[in-house]
Design a protein around this motif. Sequence first.
Motif, PDB file in Angstrom:
ATOM      1  N   TYR A   1      37.212  56.607  35.806  1.00 38.09           N
ATOM      2  CA  TYR A   1      38.067  55.755  34.990  1.00 38.09           C
ATOM      3  C   TYR A   1      38.585  54.610  35.861  1.00 38.09           C
ATOM      4  O   TYR A   1      38.591  54.685  37.087  1.00 38.09           O
ATOM      5  N   PHE A   2      39.008  53.540  35.201  1.00 31.10           N
ATOM      6  CA  PHE A   2      39.448  52.299  35.848  1.00 31.10           C
ATOM      7  C   PHE A   2      40.936  52.138  35.559  1.00 31.10           C
ATOM      8  O   PHE A   2      41.345  52.057  34.399  1.00 31.10           O
TER       9      PHE A   2
ATOM     10  N   LYS B   1      38.406  50.274  45.847  1.00 28.51           N
ATOM     11  CA  LYS B   1      39.432  49.244  45.654  1.00 28.51           C
ATOM     12  C   LYS B   1      40.749  49.806  45.107  1.00 28.51           C
ATOM     13  O   LYS B   1      41.536  49.091  44.490  1.00 28.51           O
ATOM     14  N   ASP B   2      40.955  51.096  45.299  1.00 28.62           N
ATOM     15  CA  ASP B   2      42.168  51.784  44.822  1.00 28.62           C
ATOM     16  C   ASP B   2      42.389  51.633  43.317  1.00 28.62           C
ATOM     17  O   ASP B   2      43.531  51.677  42.840  1.00 28.62           O
ATOM     18  N   VAL B   3      41.291  51.462  42.557  1.00 23.43           N
ATOM     19  CA  VAL B   3      41.417  51.352  41.095  1.00 23.43           C
ATOM     20  C   VAL B   3      40.380  52.190  40.345  1.00 23.43           C
ATOM     21  O   VAL B   3      40.446  52.286  39.115  1.00 23.43           O
ATOM     22  N   TRP B   4      39.421  52.793  41.051  1.00 23.39           N
ATOM     23  CA  TRP B   4      38.377  53.606  40.415  1.00 23.39           C
ATOM     24  C   TRP B   4      38.509  55.041  40.892  1.00 23.39           C
ATOM     25  O   TRP B   4      38.526  55.302  42.093  1.00 23.39           O
TER      26      TRP B   4
END
Length: 157
Positions: A68-69, A144-147
């Motif tokens: 998830y994003f 990128k600390d988002v996925w």
Amino acid sequence: MKKGIFTLALLSIFFVLAACGTNEEKKVETSQTNQTQTKQEPAVSLQLLKNDKVGDYLADSEGKTLYYFTKDQAGKSNCSGDCLANWPAFNQEDFAVPEGFDKKDFGTITRADNSEKQVTYKGYPLYYFAKDQQKGDVNGQGVKDVWYIVNSKTEFK
């Protein structure tokens, strides 16, 4: 006369055996109506896999990790263009879920950028990572600390 009875007995056995053939349907008892209904089982199942670094995580029927994003919103994908090329949408139509997950937590959205369906978990779109090449790859975890991977303890903010 004996030949006729013998032939009739053979035909009866044949029809009984033909009626006992197997299929992929399951009988389900419904408590509300006390009637038996036929329910088609999904062709594929999601799986819960385990990795030493990330623990348990959700994967598709082939073992490809689902992510998830964090920049998405419930019911809306914010990943398109190059992002979608690197993070393809998970869009399986019918599937069973592993123990620990509730099928009611899964749904679909229609993407705004290409009008295609995308599976959601608790409202959030699910994705693959293009650099995951084989079963068990979790190369997208923390990108990128988002996925992030999805598991039964995933909470969305």
